[in-house]
Design a protein around this motif. Structure first.
Motif, short mmCIF file in Angstrom:
data_model
loop_
_atom_site.label_atom_id
_atom_site.label_comp_id
_atom_site.label_asym_id
_atom_site.label_seq_id
_atom_site.Cartn_x
_atom_site.Cartn_y
_atom_site.Cartn_z
N SER A 16 0.81 -1.22 0.00
CA SER A 16 0.00 0.00 0.00
C SER A 16 0.84 1.27 0.00
O SER A 16 0.38 2.31 -0.47
N HIS A 19 1.05 3.21 -3.34
CA HIS A 19 -0.22 3.57 -3.95
C HIS A 19 -0.16 4.83 -4.81
O HIS A 19 -0.55 4.80 -5.98
N SER A 67 -6.87 14.19 -7.03
CA SER A 67 -7.19 14.85 -5.77
C SER A 67 -6.35 14.20 -4.68
O SER A 67 -5.86 13.08 -4.83
N GLU A 69 -7.48 13.00 -2.10
CA GLU A 69 -8.23 11.83 -1.67
C GLU A 69 -7.87 10.59 -2.49
O GLU A 69 -7.74 9.49 -1.96
N SER A 70 -7.73 10.76 -3.81
CA SER A 70 -7.44 9.60 -4.65
C SER A 70 -6.01 9.09 -4.46
O SER A 70 -5.74 7.92 -4.71
N ASN A 72 -4.49 9.09 -1.55
CA ASN A 72 -4.37 8.57 -0.19
C ASN A 72 -4.93 7.16 -0.14
O ASN A 72 -6.13 6.94 -0.23
N ASN A 74 -5.40 5.21 2.22
CA ASN A 74 -6.33 4.94 3.33
C ASN A 74 -7.78 5.16 2.93
O ASN A 74 -8.66 4.49 3.44
N ASN A 75 -8.03 6.08 2.00
CA ASN A 75 -9.40 6.30 1.52
C ASN A 75 -9.89 5.06 0.77
O ASN A 75 -11.03 4.64 0.93
N PHE A 76 -9.03 4.48 -0.07
CA PHE A 76 -9.41 3.27 -0.79
C PHE A 76 -9.63 2.12 0.18
O PHE A 76 -10.63 1.40 0.09
N ALA A 78 -10.47 2.17 3.29
CA ALA A 78 -11.66 2.38 4.12
C ALA A 78 -12.95 2.17 3.33
O ALA A 78 -13.97 1.78 3.92
N SER A 79 -12.92 2.40 2.03
CA SER A 79 -14.15 2.31 1.24
C SER A 79 -14.32 0.98 0.50
O SER A 79 -15.35 0.75 -0.12
N THR A 80 -13.31 0.11 0.59
CA THR A 80 -13.35 -1.17 -0.11
C THR A 80 -13.11 -2.30 0.89
O THR A 80 -12.06 -2.31 1.54
#
Length: 97
Positions: A16, A19, A67, A69-70, A72, A74-76, A78-80
């Motif tokens: 990760s 990323h 962005s 967000e994309s 990072n 950790n965003n992926f 957390a959402s997957t």
């Protein structure tokens, strides 16, 4: 990475921590699995090295703009939902190729 994709590279998996690099090279994260000490690479040292999730990517060619967000991971994560294991994460990615 450009040479790899020019020669047909369409997917990869990586720790990760890489990323942001892979996203900027046109790869999209699809699935992931938790670290498993059983499959640690040679030379890995638990007192020195992180236990990073393994993220599976497919090549889309999208190279930005991005962005924060994309980029990072950790965003992926957390959402997957995590896959059960490496093989399941690989199969999930491959099913979207």
């Amino acid at each position: 990475m450009k040479l790899a994709t020019e020669n047909g590279g369409t997917k990869l998996d990586s720790y990760s921590g890489n990323h942001g690099f892979y996203v900027k090279c046109g790869f999209e994260p699809v699935s992931w699995c938790k670290w498993d000490d059983q499959y640690a690479p040679d030379g890995w040292d638990s007192s020195r090295d992180n236990r990073e999730p393994i993220v599976f990517y497919k090549y889309t060619g999208n190279t930005g703009p991005y962005s924060a967000e994309s980029l990072n991971v950790n965003n992926f994560l957390a959402s997957t939902p995590a896959s059960a294991d490496y093989d399941a994460a690989q199969a999930a990615r491959d099913s979207k190729m």
